[in-house]
Structure formats: C-alpha cells, structure tokens
Design a protein around this motif. Structure first.
Motif, PDB file in Angstrom:
ATOM      1  N   TRP A 160     -16.285   2.503  -1.343  1.00 48.18           N
ATOM      2  CA  TRP A 160     -17.104   3.432  -2.110  1.00 48.18           C
ATOM      3  C   TRP A 160     -16.747   3.310  -3.595  1.00 48.18           C
ATOM      4  N   SER A 161     -17.640   3.747  -4.441  1.00 43.53           N
ATOM      5  CA  SER A 161     -17.434   3.668  -5.895  1.00 43.53           C
ATOM      6  C   SER A 161     -16.278   4.550  -6.362  1.00 43.53           C
ATOM      7  N   THR A 162     -15.799   5.439  -5.523  1.00 43.43           N
ATOM      8  CA  THR A 162     -14.666   6.305  -5.843  1.00 43.43           C
ATOM      9  C   THR A 162     -13.320   5.635  -5.584  1.00 43.43           C
ATOM     10  N   GLY A 163     -13.341   4.387  -5.060  1.00 46.69           N
ATOM     11  CA  GLY A 163     -12.102   3.665  -4.808  1.00 46.69           C
ATOM     12  C   GLY A 163     -11.577   3.794  -3.399  1.00 46.69           C
ATOM     13  N   ALA A 206      -8.157  -7.663  -2.458  1.00 48.78           N
ATOM     14  CA  ALA A 206      -7.886  -8.004  -3.857  1.00 48.78           C
ATOM     15  C   ALA A 206      -9.166  -8.009  -4.682  1.00 48.78           C
ATOM     16  N   GLU A 207     -10.233  -8.566  -4.129  1.00 48.94           N
ATOM     17  CA  GLU A 207     -11.503  -8.614  -4.861  1.00 48.94           C
ATOM     18  C   GLU A 207     -12.052  -7.210  -5.084  1.00 48.94           C
ATOM     19  N   ILE A 208     -11.992  -6.378  -4.065  1.00 46.02           N
ATOM     20  CA  ILE A 208     -12.436  -4.985  -4.233  1.00 46.02           C
ATOM     21  C   ILE A 208     -11.565  -4.299  -5.286  1.00 46.02           C
ATOM     22  N   LEU A 218     -12.864  -2.573  -8.754  1.00 43.82           N
ATOM     23  CA  LEU A 218     -12.629  -1.154  -9.042  1.00 43.82           C
ATOM     24  C   LEU A 218     -11.807  -0.974 -10.315  1.00 43.82           C
ATOM     25  N   ALA A 219     -10.801  -1.815 -10.524  1.00 44.13           N
ATOM     26  CA  ALA A 219      -9.993  -1.739 -11.743  1.00 44.13           C
ATOM     27  C   ALA A 219     -10.855  -2.006 -12.977  1.00 44.13           C
ATOM     28  N   ALA A 220     -11.795  -2.941 -12.866  1.00 46.17           N
ATOM     29  CA  ALA A 220     -12.688  -3.251 -13.987  1.00 46.17           C
ATOM     30  C   ALA A 220     -13.571  -2.057 -14.349  1.00 46.17           C
ATOM     31  N   ARG A 221     -13.749  -1.139 -13.409  1.00 49.43           N
ATOM     32  CA  ARG A 221     -14.533   0.071 -13.643  1.00 49.43           C
ATOM     33  C   ARG A 221     -13.683   1.212 -14.165  1.00 49.43           C
ATOM     34  N   GLY A 222     -12.392   0.965 -14.313  1.00 48.73           N
ATOM     35  CA  GLY A 222     -11.506   1.989 -14.847  1.00 48.73           C
ATOM     36  C   GLY A 222     -10.801   2.837 -13.808  1.00 48.73           C
ATOM     37  N   LEU A 223     -10.979   2.554 -12.534  1.00 48.81           N
ATOM     38  CA  LEU A 223     -10.269   3.318 -11.514  1.00 48.81           C
ATOM     39  C   LEU A 223      -8.796   2.947 -11.533  1.00 48.81           C
ATOM     40  N   GLU A 224      -7.947   3.900 -11.210  1.00 47.67           N
ATOM     41  CA  GLU A 224      -6.504   3.685 -11.273  1.00 47.67           C
ATOM     42  C   GLU A 224      -5.864   3.447  -9.921  1.00 47.67           C
ATOM     43  N   GLU A 225      -6.567   3.803  -8.827  1.00 46.72           N
ATOM     44  CA  GLU A 225      -5.996   3.581  -7.505  1.00 46.72           C
ATOM     45  C   GLU A 225      -7.083   3.301  -6.491  1.00 46.72           C
ATOM     46  N   ILE A 226      -6.644   2.765  -5.377  1.00 42.04           N
ATOM     47  CA  ILE A 226      -7.507   2.461  -4.249  1.00 42.04           C
ATOM     48  C   ILE A 226      -6.868   3.115  -3.034  1.00 42.04           C
ATOM     49  N   SER A 227      -7.691   3.643  -2.133  1.00 39.46           N
ATOM     50  CA  SER A 227      -7.150   4.324  -0.964  1.00 39.46           C
ATOM     51  C   SER A 227      -7.982   4.006   0.272  1.00 39.46           C
ATOM     52  N   LEU A 283      -4.234   8.432   8.858  1.00 38.25           N
ATOM     53  CA  LEU A 283      -3.157   8.263   7.887  1.00 38.25           C
ATOM     54  C   LEU A 283      -3.753   7.718   6.586  1.00 38.25           C
ATOM     55  N   ARG A 284      -3.492   8.387   5.475  1.00 38.31           N
ATOM     56  CA  ARG A 284      -4.030   7.972   4.172  1.00 38.31           C
ATOM     57  C   ARG A 284      -3.023   7.064   3.482  1.00 38.31           C
ATOM     58  N   LEU A 285      -3.514   5.911   3.018  1.00 33.72           N
ATOM     59  CA  LEU A 285      -2.699   4.960   2.272  1.00 33.72           C
ATOM     60  C   LEU A 285      -3.317   4.774   0.891  1.00 33.72           C
ATOM     61  N   VAL A 286      -2.463   4.653  -0.120  1.00 30.29           N
ATOM     62  CA  VAL A 286      -2.911   4.565  -1.513  1.00 30.29           C
ATOM     63  C   VAL A 286      -2.149   3.446  -2.206  1.00 30.29           C
ATOM     64  N   ARG A 287      -2.834   2.795  -3.144  1.00 30.62           N
ATOM     65  CA  ARG A 287      -2.196   1.755  -3.944  1.00 30.62           C
ATOM     66  C   ARG A 287      -2.714   1.831  -5.371  1.00 30.62           C
ATOM     67  N   SER A 288      -1.815   1.678  -6.317  1.00 32.10           N
ATOM     68  CA  SER A 288      -2.189   1.628  -7.722  1.00 32.10           C
ATOM     69  C   SER A 288      -2.950   0.336  -7.996  1.00 32.10           C
ATOM     70  N   LEU A 289      -3.910   0.412  -8.903  1.00 32.88           N
ATOM     71  CA  LEU A 289      -4.660  -0.774  -9.318  1.00 32.88           C
ATOM     72  C   LEU A 289      -4.106  -1.351 -10.622  1.00 32.88           C
ATOM     73  N   GLU A 290      -2.961  -0.843 -11.046  1.00 36.22           N
ATOM     74  CA  GLU A 290      -2.376  -1.243 -12.323  1.00 36.22           C
ATOM     75  C   GLU A 290      -2.052  -2.739 -12.391  1.00 36.22           C
ATOM     76  N   ASP A 291      -1.572  -3.303 -11.306  1.00 44.19           N
ATOM     77  CA  ASP A 291      -1.122  -4.699 -11.340  1.00 44.19           C
ATOM     78  C   ASP A 291      -1.970  -5.621 -10.461  1.00 44.19           C
ATOM     79  N   ILE A 292      -3.258  -5.553 -10.642  1.00 48.19           N
ATOM     80  CA  ILE A 292      -4.180  -6.449  -9.947  1.00 48.19           C
ATOM     81  C   ILE A 292      -3.933  -7.855 -10.481  1.00 48.19           C
ATOM     82  N   PRO A 293      -3.980  -8.908  -9.686  1.00 45.25           N
ATOM     83  CA  PRO A 293      -4.517  -8.935  -8.327  1.00 45.25           C
ATOM     84  C   PRO A 293      -3.517  -8.459  -7.282  1.00 45.25           C
TER      85      PRO A 293
END
Length: 155
Positions: free
Chosen positions: A93-96, A118-120, A124-133, A6-16
């Motif tokens: 991974w560097s792809t998020g 949260a740290e990951i 990833l957000a600092a690298r410009g990625l928009e989501e984590i999965s 099962l694939r789960l995804v979350r936006s990195l827009e509102d870190i932490p």
C-alpha cells in the motif's frame, strides 16, 4: 475483524534492503489485465496453509484497485526472462505496508523475495516514507526468519 498477526517493521533509511536479484529476472509493475490470474494463483498457492487470504483473481483485482491506498507502481512482479513465467509477486500500500508477497516454489531461496522487498522499499523511500511494515502469522517461522534477515524487527 481484521488480521491481527505479528507486526514487523523496518526503517527505509539504508535502502537497498538487499542486493538485486538474478539477471534472469525483471521486476516491474503487474499488468492487471494480463497477469492478475497468474499473480493471484501464485498468492493463493503460497497461502494454501492458511497464512493469508485466498481469493479469485477478479475479486482480488477489484479489491486491490478500489482501495484508497492502492498504487499500481507498488504491485510488482518478478518475471523469469527465459521462460516469461512469474517468479514472484509483491503488493504494498502507499502507506508503506506490504500486503502480499509470494515466490514461486522453483525460485525460492534464490533472492527473488528479497529483491521484490528491496524494490518496494526503494519505491517507498523515494516517496519520502521512513519505514516499511507488514503482518505475518505468528506461527509462520519461515516468513518471520526471512523478514528478520532483511532487517525487519518485531513491533
């Protein structure tokens, strides 16, 4: 054939993603020379029910470090400063994509896993990625509930 969980995804827009963990913990990159065996033992213990891949430490280290998406800054440990023991480990991974996450049984329900995610996410957000999965075994209801509580959604 790869894992088709099962694939789960979350936006990195509102870190932490969550508050920081206990002051008794330090989150930092894994020292593969000194801590790979302990980190892999923790992952293997967490995956003992078949929820993930079980590997020997050296096989894991070589596999992870030879992957094109590997970045040592995205393989983190949570260390209990009192005992200097490993409380948790996460590898992304560097792809998020979160590849692995495990928390020692003694530290479960104390925010260690959430702090590692949260740290990951922040890195990833600092690298410009928009989501984590990530992917999780569909029957692993505890893991699914944990990630959904952190704002992950089923993709």
């Amino acid at each position: 054939m790869g894992f088709t969980g099962l694939r789960l995804v979350r936006s990195l827009e509102d870190i932490p993603l969550s508050p920081k963990s206990s002051p008794d913990l330090v989150i930092r990159p894994l020292d593969f020379q000194l801590e790979a065996a302990a980190a892999r033992a923790l992952l293997n213990h967490a995956y003992r029910g078949g929820e993930g891949e079980r590997l020997e430490a050296e096989e894991w280290r070589q596999s992870v470090q030879s992957d094109a998406e590997f970045d040592p800054e995205l393989c983190l440990v949570a260390i209990d400063t009192g005992s200097e023991t490993l409380a948790g480990v996460i590898q992304a991974w560097s792809t998020g994509f979160i590849k692995d996450l495990a928390v020692d049984d003694a530290w479960r329900t104390q925010g260690v896993g959430a702090a590692l995610v949260a740290e990951i996410g922040e890195r990833l957000a600092a690298r410009g990625l928009e989501e984590i999965s990530l992917k999780v075994v569909p029957g692993n209801l505890g893991a699914i509930a944990f990630y959904e509580a952190l704002g992950f959604e089923r993709a």
